[in-house]
Design a protein around this motif. Structure first.
Motif, mmCIF file in Angstrom:
data_model
loop_
_atom_site.group_PDB
_atom_site.id
_atom_site.type_symbol
_atom_site.label_atom_id
_atom_site.label_comp_id
_atom_site.label_asym_id
_atom_site.label_seq_id
_atom_site.Cartn_x
_atom_site.Cartn_y
_atom_site.Cartn_z
ATOM 1 N N SER A 148 0.797 -1.222 0.000
ATOM 2 C CA SER A 148 0.000 0.000 0.000
ATOM 3 C C SER A 148 0.831 1.274 0.000
ATOM 4 O O SER A 148 0.277 2.361 -0.108
ATOM 5 N N GLY A 149 2.134 1.153 0.137
ATOM 6 C CA GLY A 149 2.999 2.335 0.189
ATOM 7 C C GLY A 149 3.627 2.634 -1.154
ATOM 8 O O GLY A 149 3.275 2.041 -2.178
ATOM 9 N N PRO A 150 4.566 3.576 -1.133
ATOM 10 C CA PRO A 150 5.278 3.903 -2.377
ATOM 11 C C PRO A 150 6.084 2.707 -2.884
ATOM 12 O O PRO A 150 6.512 1.853 -2.105
ATOM 13 N N LYS A 151 6.269 2.651 -4.184
ATOM 14 C CA LYS A 151 7.143 1.630 -4.763
ATOM 15 C C LYS A 151 8.529 1.785 -4.146
ATOM 16 O O LYS A 151 8.916 2.879 -3.750
ATOM 17 N N PHE A 152 9.260 0.691 -4.090
ATOM 18 C CA PHE A 152 10.601 0.724 -3.505
ATOM 19 C C PHE A 152 11.558 -0.113 -4.333
ATOM 20 O O PHE A 152 11.146 -0.927 -5.147
ATOM 21 N N VAL A 153 12.836 0.108 -4.085
ATOM 22 C CA VAL A 153 13.903 -0.618 -4.774
ATOM 23 C C VAL A 153 14.575 -1.504 -3.740
ATOM 24 O O VAL A 153 14.943 -1.048 -2.658
ATOM 25 N N LYS A 154 14.716 -2.765 -4.055
ATOM 26 C CA LYS A 154 15.387 -3.709 -3.162
ATOM 27 C C LYS A 154 16.830 -3.853 -3.636
ATOM 28 O O LYS A 154 17.088 -4.250 -4.770
ATOM 29 N N LEU A 155 17.768 -3.518 -2.766
ATOM 30 C CA LEU A 155 19.194 -3.612 -3.079
ATOM 31 C C LEU A 155 19.801 -4.717 -2.213
ATOM 32 O O LEU A 155 19.952 -4.549 -1.011
ATOM 33 N N GLY A 156 20.081 -5.831 -2.805
ATOM 34 C CA GLY A 156 20.607 -6.947 -2.029
ATOM 35 C C GLY A 156 19.505 -7.623 -1.240
ATOM 36 O O GLY A 156 18.333 -7.550 -1.576
ATOM 37 N N ARG A 157 19.876 -8.260 -0.150
ATOM 38 C CA ARG A 157 18.908 -9.031 0.635
ATOM 39 C C ARG A 157 18.074 -8.167 1.568
ATOM 40 O O ARG A 157 16.921 -8.477 1.830
ATOM 41 N N LYS A 158 18.663 -7.091 2.115
ATOM 42 C CA LYS A 158 17.958 -6.326 3.134
ATOM 43 C C LYS A 158 17.789 -4.853 2.819
ATOM 44 O O LYS A 158 16.875 -4.224 3.355
#
Length: 61
Positions: free
Chosen positions: A30-40
């Motif tokens: 439900s929030g803004p799109k995000f970018v996943k960098l690596g595992r965490k």
């Protein structure tokens, strides 16, 4: 065009929520799109934050 990446702590402060609240938004989708960098590592782009805010502008409750 440069699109800055922001840490969850920065975005939570900007949006007036907690880091945990922002994490819940990610989990629920439900929030803004995000970018996943690596595992965490999670980051947010300026453009995605602005887009999410625009989509959540309401005229009434």
């Amino acid at each position: 065009m440069e699109d800055l990446l922001h840490k969850p702590e920065e975005v939570a402060e900007y949006l007036g929520t907690s880091v945990g609240g922002l994490a819940q938004m990610r989990y629920r989708g439900s929030g803004p799109k995000f970018v996943k960098l690596g595992r965490k590592a999670v980051r947010y782009r300026d453009s995605d934050i602005k887009e999410w805010l625009e989509q959540n502008v309401k005229n009434q409750t």
